[in-house]
Each structure stands twice: as C-alpha cells, then as structure tokens.
Design an enzyme around this catalytic site. Structure first.
Site, mmCIF file in Angstrom:
data_model
loop_
_atom_site.group_PDB
_atom_site.id
_atom_site.type_symbol
_atom_site.label_atom_id
_atom_site.label_comp_id
_atom_site.label_asym_id
_atom_site.label_seq_id
_atom_site.Cartn_x
_atom_site.Cartn_y
_atom_site.Cartn_z
ATOM 1 N N LYS A 45 7.210 -0.279 -3.312
ATOM 2 C CA LYS A 45 7.439 -0.438 -1.298
ATOM 3 C C LYS A 45 7.442 -1.835 -0.826
ATOM 4 O O LYS A 45 7.250 -2.043 0.175
ATOM 5 C CB LYS A 45 5.910 0.448 -1.354
ATOM 6 C CG LYS A 45 4.681 -0.660 -2.204
ATOM 7 C CD LYS A 45 3.353 0.049 -1.986
ATOM 8 C CE LYS A 45 2.352 -0.804 -2.939
ATOM 9 N NZ LYS A 45 2.143 -2.092 -2.561
ATOM 10 N N THR A 46 7.006 -2.683 -1.499
ATOM 11 C CA THR A 46 6.852 -4.070 -1.400
ATOM 12 C C THR A 46 7.994 -4.343 -0.869
ATOM 13 O O THR A 46 7.733 -5.224 0.632
ATOM 14 C CB THR A 46 6.842 -5.089 -2.268
ATOM 15 O OG1 THR A 46 4.759 -4.834 -2.497
ATOM 16 C CG2 THR A 46 6.288 -6.526 -1.833
ATOM 17 N N ASP B 229 -0.200 -2.288 4.190
ATOM 18 C CA ASP B 229 0.086 -2.193 3.157
ATOM 19 C C ASP B 229 -0.916 -1.436 2.305
ATOM 20 O O ASP B 229 -2.546 -2.282 2.091
ATOM 21 C CB ASP B 229 0.694 -3.938 2.347
ATOM 22 C CG ASP B 229 1.203 -3.551 0.486
ATOM 23 O OD1 ASP B 229 1.711 -2.220 0.841
ATOM 24 O OD2 ASP B 229 1.855 -3.552 -0.202
ATOM 25 N N GLU B 230 -1.150 -0.744 0.619
ATOM 26 C CA GLU B 230 -1.711 -0.038 -0.383
ATOM 27 C C GLU B 230 -3.263 0.596 0.744
ATOM 28 O O GLU B 230 -4.064 -0.156 0.382
ATOM 29 C CB GLU B 230 -2.775 -1.382 -0.626
ATOM 30 C CG GLU B 230 -1.708 -2.937 -1.657
ATOM 31 C CD GLU B 230 -1.012 -1.772 -2.935
ATOM 32 O OE1 GLU B 230 -1.555 -0.539 -3.361
ATOM 33 O OE2 GLU B 230 -0.443 -2.616 -3.767
ATOM 34 N N GLN C 2 -2.866 6.548 -6.527
ATOM 35 C CA GLN C 2 -2.948 5.340 -6.971
ATOM 36 C C GLN C 2 -3.787 4.646 -6.582
ATOM 37 O O GLN C 2 -4.616 3.725 -6.381
ATOM 38 C CB GLN C 2 -1.851 4.698 -6.923
ATOM 39 C CG GLN C 2 -0.704 4.769 -7.835
ATOM 40 C CD GLN C 2 0.248 3.547 -8.042
ATOM 41 O OE1 GLN C 2 0.163 2.403 -8.171
ATOM 42 N NE2 GLN C 2 1.417 3.576 -6.922
ATOM 43 N N ARG D 127 2.432 2.885 -15.887
ATOM 44 C CA ARG D 127 3.183 1.000 -16.343
ATOM 45 C C ARG D 127 3.861 0.755 -17.370
ATOM 46 O O ARG D 127 4.806 -0.521 -17.061
ATOM 47 C CB ARG D 127 1.588 -0.294 -16.869
ATOM 48 C CG ARG D 127 0.293 0.356 -15.330
ATOM 49 C CD ARG D 127 0.578 -0.604 -14.159
ATOM 50 N NE ARG D 127 0.493 0.994 -13.671
ATOM 51 C CZ ARG D 127 1.369 0.984 -11.986
ATOM 52 N NH1 ARG D 127 1.623 -0.074 -11.985
ATOM 53 N NH2 ARG D 127 1.355 1.860 -11.232
#
Length: 754
Positions: free
Chosen positions: A43-44, A223-224, A254, A621
C-alpha cells in the site's frame, strides 16, 4: 469522472513494477476511492506512486496535495519515496493528522481565540490543570477525567453533547469538562485533542476559511485510514469540497487501536459517507505464504464488521502453520527457545529472523528469563526489559529492604513512594542516625526526632515492611486466606507460596495503586507486570530463605542481562501483538493462545472482533513459517490454573494447520486430526453449547469458589435427562459434577476473568 487504464506501452517507467490492481489504484481519478489494502500488499508503494503520478502525469500542483497519516515515521517515509519518483513531491503537504492540525491552527487559530504561539499540552500538563479544577480530588480520579476528556475529543463530543454520557455518565464530569475548556481558553493553549477538534470547529464556523482550504487542496489522501477516529473523520469531511478528489488507504482487518479511539466504522462506512466511492482491493500479498494467509484469514472471516477480501500469496505455498499444545508456560518458553536455538545452530536462520508474540508485556518474563540463561540474544520491542520496568524495580526494592533493613539505596527509593510526607531532609537525618544502630534504618527511624507528618508517614512505611516480614515468619495469614466473598477480583491477586507475601507488600505499600492509576492503558500494563512477578514467586516457599533465593535468582538474571551481547540487530524479537503492526519476520511464534489470555475473557461483540483482527495482524507478520502455542496450565494470580485453548484455534481452517502436542520429555511430531488433542473436550456444536451454557448460567472457563474445595474452573457443561450438568475442576486437582438447577448455589462465581 470515469477513468480508463492506458495501454501497457503508455505506462511511465515507475508504474512497471506495480501489479494490475496497484496500477488501477494509482491511475484512478474522479470519484472518491477506498483502497482496501490487505496485509503485505504494497500500500505504501501505491500511495507514494500516486502522489508522484498526479504531479508528473496529471500536472497537479504539489502544493494542492494533502496526504496525512498517523506517525512521523510513516509521513517521512511517504515523502522520501514520493520524492524519489518526482522531486517536486516534496512541496506537497505530507504530515500526521496532529501535525496538520497544529499547522492549521498556527495560521488560523486566531479565529478560535488562539495566538499563533500557543503551547501544546501533553498528558501531564492536562492532569496538572485538572488538579487545580478538581480541588482535593484523588489523583486517580483526576487522571481518569483527563483520559475521558481525551476520549471525548476523539469522538468530537463537547461538554454539552448528549452522547458524552457514553464516555462518562457522571453529571459532574460535564461540569469538569466545561471548566477545563474554559481554563484552556483563558490560558490560550491546546491539548492533542484540540489539534483535530478546533480546526473542525473553525472550518464549520468560518465558511470563508473552509472555502479557501477546499480550493487549495484539490487532492486529499489518508494512509492507514482504519486507524482514524471520529474527530479525524470530521476533519476530512470539512476539508473536502464537491470537487476534491479524496483517496483513503487502509485495511479494515487491521483496525486494532480502538483503545486509542480508532473507529473501524470509518473505513467500513466510507462508501456510504462519500457518495459514489469506488473500492479497489489490493489482494496480492508479497510477504507471507498461502497457508499462513489462509490461517489468518479463516479467523478474521468470522467477523461480521468487514468489507471482505481474499489474499493471494505471491510466494505461493509453504509449510503449514504448526499449533503446539504445551503443559505450561515454562514448557512454552522452553519450546520456543529450543526451536529457535536449533534453527540457528543448523544455520537455517539467524536470531533476528525470529519473533515471539504475546498479548501483554507481562508475558515477556518467562522468555527473558530462559533466554538469558541459555545465552539467546533478544530485544523487547515497545517496552523495557522486564526487570528494567519501574514498577518491577519498585517491588524488588521493597523486597530487598524487607530482607536487609540496612539497604539505604532501596530505603531512599521507596520510603516516600508514593508520597508519605517523608522528605529528603528526613531521610538524610535517618541515614545519619543509622550508624548508631548498626546501619538498621528501621531502628534509626524510630529513634530520630521527626515532625509529626514525617513520623506518621514513616511509621506507615515501617508497618508495611513489618507485616510482610511477619508473613514470611508465619506469624500472619496472607491475603489468600480471606473469604473470597469479601475480596474483589480487581487488582493484584495473591496465590500460593511466596506470591502471597509479594502481593501483600506491593498492595499495602501503595505501589500497586500508584502504578495502576497512571492511565487506563499504561496503568493496567504495569499492574499486569506486577501480577506476573507475583505469579513467578509462587514457585518459592513463603519463608525468608525462599525470598532470598527468589531475589538471588533475579540478581543472577540481571547480571546475565548486563553481560549479554549488545548486538540488538541480530536478536530474537519479543513483542506484543499490538506492536507488530507494520513489521515482518521470517518466522513468528504466537504464544499464549488460551481463553482469558488471547482473546481476553471480557471481550464480546465489537471488542471480540477487534481481538480477531489482532490475531490476523500477528499471523500476517510471518513471512515463511508460523507457529502457535497453547498451554494446558498457566500460573495466574499466583496459582497454577487449567486453561482452555483459544476460541481462535477452533476458527482456523483445518486444512492449513498441523497440530502437535508436547508432553513433558516427549514430543509428538506427527500431524493430528483437527483438535483431536483437546483436554477440554471442545464440542464443535456451538449452537448446542451456547444453549446449554445460557440455560445453566455457567460456561466453560468460568472461575468459581467452593467453601470446601477452594478455587476451580468449569471444564464442561453437558446435557442430561435432569438438566444441564456442570463439571468443575478445582485447583487442588479434585473434580466434581453438579446439576446447575439444584446445586449451583453452593458455588460462588468469581467473574469472567481467570
């Protein structure tokens, strides 16, 4: 406005590395856009590439782009990566929400009565201001009010808002909040909540300012977005005009920061709140293998509040996640240590490839202790190492002075903590007098001339020490002897052996309350750490010799810590599930997967759904291998208690899980049928279980007390011709069954916690 995807030969060079959905997200324009970005989906890269593309290919003035996120690190990374593609991206406004709010208020705060030189109050400043408003109120109450005011501002609630009762239902809270706001206005400063709330109020009250900002920012990106709170949503809405292109990036699966005010509904309801919005799902995962993703997704799929997506691993297949049942937490730590050590010795991995995840910081103690003794390098992320934590140092200082009344260092540390009116001058006088009493500070304190205030405080401290010493000498009963009907389950709970003495001294000294009242989150963590110290002490006898052995072993562990390798780069990571967000490791071990530990036993509804999301975050993770551990017994509240496997273990798809068990000295390495090893006889008929538990008033895992048998837990609720039968296992090993309709009154329920 509709958009079309250019032919391949027309792509700029920096779009070539993107997959189809990433490219769609970058090239999207016109309507509002929600980029639903799964874990590890890049996504970044998408959001930074989109900023550069808007400037390079669409001719967008970089100063008309506003991109906000939640941490300074993320904001810096966003800027750096966009600038690598298009240097002019450095002129765009890329900040955290709060940084943007401060930037806004420095320029427009005069419209809310603020000078541009205002100061931002931190949590301690807020408590200090409230202390003046709430005269004579206990500090814990002041801190709770400060926390509640912060939460109110997260939800954009004013002192007069009817919904404020959902934060704090007390009538006086409204008055306190209103007085606080008046004082802040008089002083001319702001708190962190104001950095979001006041810009919204200005934009609503000043149409000209709102018009100016909407004309300036043609593009707003967040973002986020799953971490946004209600006030931040309102800020986004006020900044968006009819022609603003708004694009948010996030993952509803998340959203794990509800305790900080994050509201998952912001992302779930984005298509409704921004009419005509498109949704683009980034489902190609570049981090984990398919079995890991399938295991994680099968748990979070049980949540109702989600938009839904199906992750696909670019890496393809890999080994199945492995669930291992272990006898207790000592074996859990040993299992983790031996697995990691064996892998490193075989040169399959390095220490830094491994991460051990747990629900609370207190759970790090067992791993730290064993790792130090085995020489395994480790680092604790997001917290100090266990014995370096302030509350643990305080407890150990009390215990050290208990066994050695000549210990001036620890006497100075604890005699006036919490404050008892025993100041530095008094302490110096006692220390000077001590030489006349063989260094004994208790005798010196009793024979030093002091003020009445100091004498009262000193005597209170000495009584704490003497009562604990009497407990060691067998002259007094510990707290565990008290009738459970009179004892609340809140706070520290003593258990067997030395744990009763340590529980008593940290409670009677006021240290437990002192640390508990720091704030809702930190205070609870500190109390959990103290409880874990108490749990560990249950292995030692409640005698002076037992305490000396306990302290000696801790000193040896601390010496090993001092001598341990300082190479924090190549170390095993010990970390809570919450702190793993944004990180990745080649091999992950998720520990403590038992009811009451993870998920917490008090979680229901939306809170349970967030616990599932936390499981999902932890599992995703893992890059190559994932391990899960669940203990059959665990030391809790100073006693060894039977545990139930986590609800989440039942929710994992059976096809992507290998189940092993470890019995002391013997490990079975063969895959097992789904939960065929289950000491709690889980009945997979959830509807039947739910009906039985509801009709009986008891449920599996419920803690209870019986006058004759002591503490125990419900292991099973079964049907019979005469009604629901409840099977109970007591901590002393005895089991019994009773018909809930006739004999339930002989048992006292101890609440939902273990």
């Amino acid at each position: 406005m509709e958009y079309t995807v250019p032919m391949r030969e027309e792509y700029p060079f920096y779009l070539e590395p993107l997959n189809t959905e990433q490219r769609r997200a970058v090239l999207h324009t016109g309507k509002p856009l929600l980029i639903l970005a799964g874990a590890g989906s890049g996504k970044t890269r998408v959001i930074t590439t989109k900023i550069a593309w808007l400037i390079r290919e669409q001719g967008m003035d970089p100063r008309s782009i506003l991109a906000v996120t939640f941490t300074n690190k993320a904001a810096r990374e966003m800027a750096e990566r966009a600038i690598l593609i298009e240097p002019r991206a450095g002129e765009a406004i890329m900040r955290t929400f709060h940084s943007f709010g401060a930037w806004f208020l420095r320029r427009n705060g005069n419209l809310a009565g603020l000078d541009s030189s205002f100061v931002i109050y931190d949590d301690d400043d807020v408590v200090s201001l409230l202390s003046g408003i709430m005269e004579n109120a206990p500090k814990p109450e002041v801190k709770q009010c400060a926390h509640n005011i912060s939460r109110a501002k997260d939800y954009f609630l004013s002192p007069s808002d009817p919904l404020l009762a959902s934060i704090d239902s007390r009538k006086k809270f409204r008055a306190i909040y209103a007085s606080y706001e008046e004082r802040m206005a008089q002083i001319g400063n702001v708190d962190f909540g104001d950095l979001i709330k006041k810009p919204v109020e200005i934009l609503r009250d000043q149409p000209e300012v709102a018009r100016r900002f909407r004309e300036r920012f043609k593009v707003i990106m967040v973002d986020e977005y799953q971490d946004a709170n209600v006030a931040q949503f309102h800020l986004l809405k006020e900044l968006c005009g009819p022609d603003t292109y708004v694009c948010v990036v996030g993952d509803d699966d998340q959203s794990i920061y509800r305790f900080r005010g994050a509201e998952v509904k912001n992302i779930l309801e984005f298509p409704d709140r921004f009419y005509g919005a498109d949704i683009i799902r980034l489902e190609q995962n570049y981090r984990s293998t398919n079995p890991i993703l399938k295991a994680a997704s099968s748990v979070v799929d049980y949540n109702r509040g989600r938009l839904g997506k199906t992750l696909c691993a670019e890496k393809g297949d890999g080994p199945l996640p492995v669930l291992t049942y272990l006898p207790d937490q000592d074996e859990e730590a040993k299992f983790c240590a031996e697995k990691i050590e064996s892998s490193v010795k075989k040169k399959e991995t390095e220490w830094q490839d491994w991460a051990i995840l747990y629900r609370t910081n207190a759970q790090s103690l067992g791993f730290e202790t064993l790792f130090l003794r085995m020489g395994i390098p480790y680092r604790v992320v997001g917290s100090l190492k266990f014995y370096e934590r302030e509350e643990i140092k305080d407890a150990l200082a009390l215990l050290s002075f208990l066994v050695n009344p000549r210990d001036e260092v620890n006497f100075r540390r604890m005699v006036n903590k919490p404050a008892r009116g025993v100041g530095l001058v008094t302490v110096d006088k006692i220390a000077e007098t001590a030489d006349s009493y063989g260094g004994n500070l208790i005798e010196a304190g009793r024979n030093t001339e002091l003020t009445q205030k100091a004498r009262t405080g000193l005597n209170a401290f000495f009584k704490v020490i003497e009562d604990a010493r009497a407990l060691l000498d067998g002259e007094k009963d510990g707290d565990e002897k008290k009738s459970p009907a009179k004892k609340k389950r809140k706070g520290l709970v003593p258990g067997t052996g030395l744990s009763a003495c340590i529980s008593k001294i940290v409670k009677d000294s006021g240290i437990a309350e002192y640390h508990e009242t720091r704030d809702d989150v930190t205070g609870n963590n500190k109390l959990n750490n103290l409880q874990e110290l108490i749990n560990t002490a249950s292995n030692y006898p409640q005698t002076r010799e037992g305490l000396l052995e306990f302290l000696e072993n801790i000193e040896l562990d601390q010496a090993r810590l001092d001598n341990a390798s300082q190479d924090t780069q190549n170390s095993v990571t010990l970390i809570t599930f919450h702190n793993t967000k944004g990180l990745e490791f080649k091999r992950v071990i998720m520990t403590g997967l038992e009811q009451g530990i993870f998920p917490r036993e008090d979680k229901r509804g939306e809170e349970l759904e967030e616990e599932r999301r936390l499981f999902y975050v932890g599992a995703t993770r893992a890059m190559d291998e994932l391990y899960l551990t669940s203990c059959l017994m665990r030391r809790m509240y100073g006693k060894t208690m039977p545990m139930q496997p986590s609800l989440f273990l039942r929710e994992i798809d059976a096809s992507c899980l290998q189940i092993n068990r470890v019995v002391r000295g013997f490990e079975t390495g063969q895959p097992m049928a789904r939960h065929s090893f289950n000491p709690y006889n889980f009945d997979n008929d959830k509807e039947k279980n739910s009906r039985l538990e509801k009709s009986s008033g008891w449920r599996r895992g419920q803690r209870l007390f019986h006058e004759n048998y002591g503490y125990g837990a419900v292991m099973e609720v079964k049907d019979s011709e005469d009604g629901p039968v409840v099977r109970v296992r007591f901590d002393n090993g005895k089991e019994t069954r009773f018909l809930s309709e006739y004999q339930g009154g002989a048992f006292e329920k101890m609440g939902d916690d273990y």
